[in-house]
Scaffold this motif. Structure first.
Motif, PDB file in Angstrom:
ATOM      1  N   TRP A  55      22.504  23.025  26.755  1.00 42.71           N
ATOM      2  CA  TRP A  55      21.802  21.958  26.055  1.00 42.71           C
ATOM      3  C   TRP A  55      20.358  22.360  25.729  1.00 42.71           C
ATOM      4  CZ3 TRP A  55      21.894  17.913  23.168  1.00 42.71           C
ATOM      5  CH2 TRP A  55      20.797  17.060  23.089  1.00 42.71           C
ATOM      6  N   HIS A  56      19.663  22.975  26.686  1.00 43.36           N
ATOM      7  CA  HIS A  56      18.299  23.425  26.437  1.00 43.36           C
ATOM      8  C   HIS A  56      18.246  24.446  25.303  1.00 43.36           C
ATOM      9  CE1 HIS A  56      16.213  21.156  29.444  1.00 43.36           C
ATOM     10  NE2 HIS A  56      16.880  21.710  30.479  1.00 43.36           N
ATOM     11  N   LYS A  60      16.546  25.640  19.795  1.00 48.19           N
ATOM     12  CA  LYS A  60      16.813  26.096  18.439  1.00 48.19           C
ATOM     13  C   LYS A  60      16.477  25.022  17.418  1.00 48.19           C
ATOM     14  CE  LYS A  60      20.375  29.490  19.572  1.00 48.19           C
ATOM     15  NZ  LYS A  60      21.794  29.882  19.409  1.00 48.19           N
ATOM     16  N   ILE A  61      16.776  23.765  17.778  1.00 51.67           N
ATOM     17  CA  ILE A  61      16.463  22.659  16.860  1.00 51.67           C
ATOM     18  C   ILE A  61      14.956  22.569  16.640  1.00 51.67           C
ATOM     19  CG2 ILE A  61      16.524  20.156  16.569  1.00 51.67           C
ATOM     20  CD1 ILE A  61      19.206  20.151  18.011  1.00 51.67           C
ATOM     21  N   SER A  87      12.834  23.185  13.180  1.00 50.19           N
ATOM     22  CA  SER A  87      11.952  22.141  12.643  1.00 50.19           C
ATOM     23  C   SER A  87      10.553  22.677  12.416  1.00 50.19           C
ATOM     24  CB  SER A  87      11.909  20.944  13.609  1.00 50.19           C
ATOM     25  OG  SER A  87      13.192  20.412  13.765  1.00 50.19           O
ATOM     26  N   SER A  88      10.061  23.576  13.286  1.00 53.46           N
ATOM     27  CA  SER A  88       8.689  24.096  13.165  1.00 53.46           C
ATOM     28  C   SER A  88       8.548  25.061  12.009  1.00 53.46           C
ATOM     29  CB  SER A  88       8.284  24.768  14.474  1.00 53.46           C
ATOM     30  OG  SER A  88       9.097  25.887  14.748  1.00 53.46           O
ATOM     31  N   THR A  89       9.635  25.666  11.563  1.00 57.10           N
ATOM     32  CA  THR A  89       9.567  26.631  10.465  1.00 57.10           C
ATOM     33  C   THR A  89       9.618  25.974   9.104  1.00 57.10           C
ATOM     34  OG1 THR A  89      11.959  26.917  10.561  1.00 57.10           O
ATOM     35  CG2 THR A  89      10.610  28.461  11.833  1.00 57.10           C
ATOM     36  N   LEU A  90       9.904  24.695   9.031  1.00 58.49           N
ATOM     37  CA  LEU A  90       9.947  24.001   7.737  1.00 58.49           C
ATOM     38  C   LEU A  90       8.554  23.848   7.183  1.00 58.49           C
ATOM     39  CD1 LEU A  90      12.587  21.233   8.517  1.00 58.49           C
ATOM     40  CD2 LEU A  90      12.892  23.363   7.227  1.00 58.49           C
ATOM     41  N   VAL A  91       8.324  24.183   5.961  1.00 49.33           N
ATOM     42  CA  VAL A  91       7.014  24.111   5.297  1.00 49.33           C
ATOM     43  C   VAL A  91       6.970  22.842   4.453  1.00 49.33           C
ATOM     44  CG1 VAL A  91       5.442  25.228   3.722  1.00 49.33           C
ATOM     45  CG2 VAL A  91       6.880  26.594   5.246  1.00 49.33           C
TER      46      VAL A  91
END
Length: 420
Positions: A403-404, A409-410, A414-418
């Protein structure tokens, strides 16, 4: 007032401590706690919660399943008497109670008594030695002319001699078949209940009683066919008449067929016609056996008809007439009576107690089907608890780690979305 406030604070503290203890419960902690970082400790606590949830779900699922299923309990009981077997069969059902026989092969004669009751004609005066001697003496001095062949007085001895022979033959066949049937074994692995025993015994009796006439009739029909096909000449000249046209040294003997109502014995051995003088039920024909089978015995039930027979034979012996106690009609042809082997009925006595004495079971077993009780469920759960805990201790940390990894990965995705 102060005591009430103090009690309230104490209860709140107790609840808080209990909550904290549950939240911080760690079944996966190691002996050296100081070397474990906070993240690992948190993972261990989460694994503990997963472990407890899975354990509760497994136990609850198994408990519900076990309580809704049935178990089979086999009981074994000593059998001292037939009454106990019948009680068990009535209590639990004959298909559930099993009582193995100590003797597998049981003969019919050990529990069946069987006696045939023959038609009264086979024990009557009409086939007695006295009556046959009277008819033979009456016919001895007669000339066997073709004209006399239609007369009952000439053929009476043949008729009743055939009847006696047929009665003797049928009686021997029936008694021998009966003895073979009673001596035949029945293989029974277990004690039958009374209803099943009665059904199987009756089926065996019915099969035997139907088989005996069939076998005899097949043999009789074969003999009748051979007699006609081979052109056998009756010793009484009832089908072929021998004659010599010219009595010379080299005379030739000729034969010519007898005629019965324009039916030639050369074509069929079944040619018949009523006797002369007319007697109800009696016919004369080509072969003594054929005319006998196509006759009836209705005359033998009437005193007036029997007196006419006695008068025609100039007899000094008067046979007793037959009574009416028969399942066959008076006008029934002798063929039908022979096909039934002259049997009025079978007298049978079937003993269930004797069958039990031959089977002689020493014990009975029966299976009881019932739901699992709380003790069975608890015992089973305790038995599988060790294996389940070992498996869950391996699976719970892996599930938490899995689960971790997914959550990490989620977040990375999310952090790589510009943003636009």
């Amino acid at each position: 007032m102060i005591l009430a406030i103090h009690r309230t604070i104490t209860i709140k503290e107790l609840r808080q401590k209990t909550r904290d203890r549950i939240l911080n419960w760690n079944l996966f902690e190691v002996a050296n706690k100081s070397s474990v970082d906070p993240q690992t400790s948190q993972n261990q606590q989460q694994s503990t919660r997963v472990y407890l949830i899975l354990l509760a779900v497994i136990f609850l699922t198994f408990s519900v399943y076990a309580s809704s299923t049935y178990k089979t309990k086999t009981m074994l009981t000593k059998i001292p008497s037939l009454e106990i077997i019948q009680y068990l069969q009535k209590m639990y059902g004959s298909t559930i109670v099993t009582c193995p026989c100590t003797k597998l092969s049981i003969t019919h004669s050990s529990y069946i008594q069987l006696e045939p009751i023959f038609h009264q004609i086979c024990s009557s005066d009409f086939i007695s030695t006295e009556w046959l001697n009277v008819l033979f003496a009456s016919n001895r001095n007669r000339n066997a002319l073709s004209l006399d062949l239609y007369s009952f007085n000439v053929t009476a001895f043949i008729h009743f001699q055939t009847m006696r022979t047929m009665c003797d033959l049928v009686t021997k066949v029936v008694i021998n078949s009966r003895d073979l049937f009673l001596a035949s074994p029945v293989v029974s692995r277990q004690m039958l209940d009374f209803d099943e025993f009665s059904i199987q015994t009756q089926l065996a009796l019915n099969h035997f009683q139907s088989t005996v006439p069939n076998n005899f009739i097949q043999t009789l029909e074969m003999f009748r066919g051979l007699a006609q096909g081979n052109g056998l000449v009756s010793a009484y000249s009832t089908n072929w008449n021998l004659f010599i046209p010219n009595m010379t040294e080299n005379a030739v003997v000729y034969i010519r067929p007898q005629l019965y109502e324009n039916c030639s014995c050369a074509i069929s051995s079944a040619c018949i016609q009523p006797s002369q003088p007319f007697l109800p039920g009696f016919v004369v024909g080509c072969m003594p056996l054929e005319s006998f089978l196509r006759s009836t015995i209705e005359c033998l039930y009437k005193r007036s008809c029997v007196d006419q027979m006695v008068s025609g034979a100039d007899a000094n012996y008067t046979p007793r007439v037959l009574n009416m106690s028969s399942r066959f009609a008076e006008s029934e042809s002798i063929t039908v009576i022979v096909q039934q082997m002259f049997i009025e009925q079978w007298s049978s006595n079937v003993s269930y107690d004797s069958f039990f004495e031959q089977c002689k079971p020493t014990s009975c077993s029966y299976a009881l089907v019932e739901r699992h009780d709380i003790l069975d469920i608890a015992t089973t759960l305790l038995g599988i608890y060790g294996g389940i805990t070992v498996g869950l201790r391996l699976i719970a940390p892996l599930l938490v780690q899995f689960w971790h990894n997914i959550f990490r990965k989620i977040r990375q995705t999310s952090s790589t979305l510009v943003p636009y």
